[in-house]
Design an enzyme around this catalytic site. Structure first.
Site, short mmCIF file in Angstrom:
data_model
loop_
_atom_site.label_atom_id
_atom_site.label_comp_id
_atom_site.label_asym_id
_atom_site.label_seq_id
_atom_site.Cartn_x
_atom_site.Cartn_y
_atom_site.Cartn_z
N ASP A 197 5.87 2.09 2.11
CA ASP A 197 4.93 0.98 2.31
C ASP A 197 4.23 1.20 3.64
O ASP A 197 4.86 1.10 4.70
CB ASP A 197 5.71 -0.34 2.29
CG ASP A 197 4.80 -1.56 2.35
OD1 ASP A 197 3.64 -1.43 2.79
OD2 ASP A 197 5.26 -2.66 1.98
N HIS A 198 2.92 1.46 3.59
CA HIS A 198 2.19 1.80 4.81
C HIS A 198 2.00 0.60 5.73
O HIS A 198 1.52 0.75 6.86
CB HIS A 198 0.82 2.39 4.45
CG HIS A 198 0.39 3.49 5.38
ND1 HIS A 198 0.81 3.58 6.69
CD2 HIS A 198 -0.41 4.57 5.20
CE1 HIS A 198 0.28 4.62 7.27
NE2 HIS A 198 -0.47 5.26 6.38
N ARG A 199 2.34 -0.61 5.29
CA ARG A 199 2.31 -1.75 6.19
C ARG A 199 3.43 -1.64 7.22
O ARG A 199 3.29 -2.11 8.36
CB ARG A 199 2.47 -3.05 5.41
CG ARG A 199 1.35 -3.39 4.46
CD ARG A 199 1.68 -4.64 3.66
NE ARG A 199 2.91 -4.51 2.87
CZ ARG A 199 3.45 -5.47 2.15
NH1 ARG A 199 2.88 -6.68 2.12
NH2 ARG A 199 4.55 -5.26 1.45
N PRO A 239 0.85 -1.20 0.00
CA PRO A 239 0.00 0.00 0.00
C PRO A 239 0.88 1.25 0.00
O PRO A 239 1.51 1.58 1.00
CB PRO A 239 -0.80 -0.13 1.30
CG PRO A 239 0.03 -1.01 2.17
CD PRO A 239 0.78 -1.94 1.28
#
Length: 517
Positions: free
Chosen positions: A488-490, A308
């Site tokens: 990466d929003h994870r 994401p």
């Protein structure tokens, strides 16, 4: 006959494309001669031959994709025939023949001569059988010595082939990041070296090929241009990319019209590049998706639809960075090195990653863990004739500014030559992409797979900027750029991404603050 099989390039690659043959059938080759140039999805590699003799057959054509382990060339090394200067030896007990399964196996020595019918020793015409072995002992010793030297030479050749794909060697922290198999230069210097079996005075490449670098020959092949019809404008008559592109633009329409048209709806399977007349009197060019282009496409799709992405921007005054760059150019420590704002950006990124380790991480889907990496393997996105690749500088965070400058210079030079090795693109932890060199203000970069973030450096230009505070505000022309960070929003929260981007911007605005990091 000796079969040379395509060696395993490692990194999970199972095939390679034959780009350029350096020899033709009938050519004489020596051990360690470069005979073929191959392209994997990660690198362009020259392969040496582990045999000496005459090329009898090329088993794959240029442009063919060959599986690892498949035979690609056959060489007649002359074993199994009697030497006219000395009699043949008695036949020995026959040994079972073992087919070579890979280039690492020991090469079986051929037997010279054999026994005549009736048990008599076969001899050359005009000579009788030897009655004493007084003179044969040194010959055996000499033969054994020659055989040993031949084995050693072949072993060196096999090791040379292995080095072409070696991914296990540690990378130096000096400015020469990784030593390539052959000397590499960003631009050709002097006349090109002759191919195997040809003298230094011959102005053509091996096998009668025109003088052109592998990427240029590949471009000509893709565009359907005959190199033999082009006069090179480069130094020593070398054909350049501009020569090929110019020839493609003025190609006769009859040539294009004579080629069969591809089905209108079939864009997934293309066997050649065909130019056909378009509705607006233009041309449609079909380019096969393979090699680096295919790898890049697969990687970008995987990253875009797996991680994401979040992208943030900041515009900052980098006048102090531009002044620092000019100062570094005048220092003797940087003599011979190309110094640009990218060097300061790379150093700022390494320092900011130290304070924001969440950006120097990867996602382990199997273990459901986030892996924070101890070393910064800094990737630099490079546009090359073969497509976009991202080689990385190992342990970049531990390098001083001089060594980092040398590492960037080496990385860019090797990438432009198309010689980046698979190990140089593996294990990256963070990437910088510089779109500013194309005059672009900013972008939303896609994260390199396996990493947590990528920084996009936009164009640096003179813009009006407000300086001072309160009643002392004034507008001055300053050097300004826009930085864009995708993460990466994870793995990275908005706060961590914002702090990292702010740190980089702060260091570019005032490089002296690096002393506080």
């Amino acid at each position: 006959m000796k079969e040379f099989r395509l060696p395993d390039p490692g990194e999970g690659l199972v095939e390679a494309e034959i780009v350029t043959w350096r020899v033709a059938e009938g050519d004489q080759v020596k051990i360690n001669d470069i005979v073929v140039e191959i392209e994997t999805s990660k690198s362009l590699v020259e392969l040496p031959i582990p045999y000496a003799g005459t090329v009898t057959r090329l088993l794959a054509a240029e442009g063919d994709t060959v599986d690892v382990g498949a035979p690609i060339i056959m060489v007649d090394d002359g074993t199994g025939t009697a030497t006219p200067a000395e009699p043949a030896a008695p036949a020995a007990e026959p040994e079972p023949q073992q087919p070579a399964t890979d280039m690492g196996e020991e090469i079986e020595e051929g037997k010279m001569g054999g026994a005549a019918p009736g048990g008599r020793v076969a001899v050359l015409v005009g000579y009788g059988p030897k009655t004493t072995e007084a003179k044969r002992r040194p010959r055996k010793a000499a033969a054994a010595s020659a055989s040993q030297r031949e084995k050693e030479s072949r072993q060196e050749a096999r090791e040379a082939v292995g080095k072409a794909f070696d991914t296990s060697q540690p990378v130096s922290r000096q400015s020469d990041v990784r030593t390539p198999m052959l000397p590499l230069h960003a631009e050709p210097s002097g006349a090109p070296l002759p191919g195997p079996g040809r003298g230094p005075g011959e102005p053509v490449a091996a096998a009668g090929k025109m003088l052109a670098k592998p990427p240029v020959r590949k471009l000509a092949k893709d565009l359907g241009v005959d190199l033999g019809s082009i006069s090179g404008s480069g130094e020593g008559g070398i054909i350049t990319r501009d020569d090929v592109q110019s020839a493609a633009q003025v190609a006769p329409e009859s040539t294009a019209a004579s080629k069969p048209a591809e089905p209108a709806g079939d864009t997934t399977q293309v066997v050649s590049v065909a130019a056909v007349a378009g509705p607006l009197s233009g041309q449609i060019t079909r380019i096969p998706v393979k090699g680096v282009r295919k790898m890049t496409a697969d990687a970008m799709v995987s990253s875009a639809f797996t991680a994401p992405h979040v992208t943030e921007w900041v515009t900052t005054d980098v006048t102090a960075t531009m002044e620092l760059v000019e100062q570094l150019k005048g220092r003797r420590e940087f003599a011979g090195l190309k110094i640009s704002p990218l060097l300061v950006v790379a150093k700022a990124v390494c320092l900011a990653l130290r304070r924001n380790p969440a950006l120097n991480a990867s996602w382990d889907a199997g273990a459901q863990e986030i892996i924070w990496k101890g070393d910064v393997n800094l990737g630099i996105a490079a546009a090359t004739p073969r497509g976009l690749i991202v080689p990385n500088i190992k342990d970049a965070g531990e390098l001083g500014l001089v060594d980092l400058a040398g590492a960037i210079n080496q990385l860019v030079s090797v990438a432009k030559e198309g010689r980046t090795q698979p190990a140089d693109t593996a294990q990256g932890s963070f990437t910088i992409t510089n779109v500013g060199v194309f005059g672009v203000d900013a972008g939303t970069p896609i994260i390199n797979p396996g990493e947590a973030g990528i920084l996009c450096l936009g164009g640096i230009s003179r813009r009006p900027w407000v300086l001072g505070t309160g009643g002392a505000e004034r507008i001055e022309p300053r050097w300004v750029t826009t930085l864009a960070l995708s993460f990466d929003h994870r793995m990275v929260d908005g706060e961590e991404g914002s702090k990292f981007l702010a740190d980089v911007a702060l260091l570019l605005a005032d490089p002296a603050l690096a002393l506080l990091f």
